[in-house]
Design an enzyme around this catalytic site. Sequence first.
Site, PDB file in Angstrom:
ATOM      1  N   PRO A 110      63.682  63.172  -5.374  1.00 25.79           N
ATOM      2  CG  PRO A 110      63.869  64.942  -6.884  1.00 25.79           C
ATOM      3  CD  PRO A 110      63.146  63.666  -6.641  1.00 25.79           C
ATOM      4  CD  GLU A 111      64.738  62.120   0.887  1.00 24.40           C
ATOM      5  OE1 GLU A 111      65.207  62.526   1.961  1.00 24.40           O
ATOM      6  OE2 GLU A 111      64.411  60.935   0.696  1.00 24.40           O
TER       7      GLU A 111
END
Length: 281
Positions: free
Chosen positions: A2-3
């Site tokens: 996840p960014e």
Amino acid sequence: MPELPEVETVRQGLAPVMEGAVFESVLLNRRNLRFPFPRNFKKRLEGNKIISLGRRGKYMTARLSTGEVLIMHLGMTGRFTVHGQNAGRFYHDSGGAEKHDHVVFTFKSGAVVVYNDARRFGFMDLVSGDKLDQSKHFASMGPEPLGQAFTLEAFNTQLKPRSTPIKTALLDQKVVAGIGNIYACEALFRSGISPRRKASSVAGVRAARLHPEIIKVLEEAIVAGGSTLRDFAASDGALGYFQHRFQVYDREGEACQRCQASIKRLEQAGRSTFFCSACQR
Ligand SMILES: [Zn+2]
């Protein structure tokens, strides 16, 4: 992994349940995730209230009534699910614990927030709220890309002395916070800049094209995440990942949407870069 946009989406999903909630009990099903849990973790949470749920880069930050901040990082496979009564629009009752449920927060409201992480690259920490910016997690972190500190001037100052490829520089959290492999590839594609170009040579004219694309690609992903969240959370209460169609990421061999040339893949600093060698210069 996840960014920033995915973490922001998770934060938006958890905020209605966690903000203002008081920890009734904290259950740890193991002693560590990527790192051991902080000393007296349960005791430092139980009975205390979450004032607000924020985000810095790829980290969520829950400000507590004790003055401490609970830092939560999702690592690669971390996800939260919301269960129980009075959990609002994220109501969900799965009917039992799942494999890799490592942390269970039960709130006085009746809501239960479960952290599940198959690969355990995520972690939780507690730091003093007035020393948050100086904590080991944030002391050397660059500006938030969607905040006022991320100016074109600040971006140029970071790029000028760097001889690494621009793609690698974008992954450096000192340059700008929260960008990972996917959004680095996408922002470079959208601005027509080669991922192999030296960061120092992007400073100037090219940085003026790249800077707004970084902001736009993240903002668009947050909007997409918000709409996914509404459908997704309503159906199963899970908050973590959302599938999203990218213009260049993971499209090796497909036709470039801009010039029809074939999308290429390249290894940079151990990570796959996807790009179009015909129209990214
Ligand atoms: Zn192209």
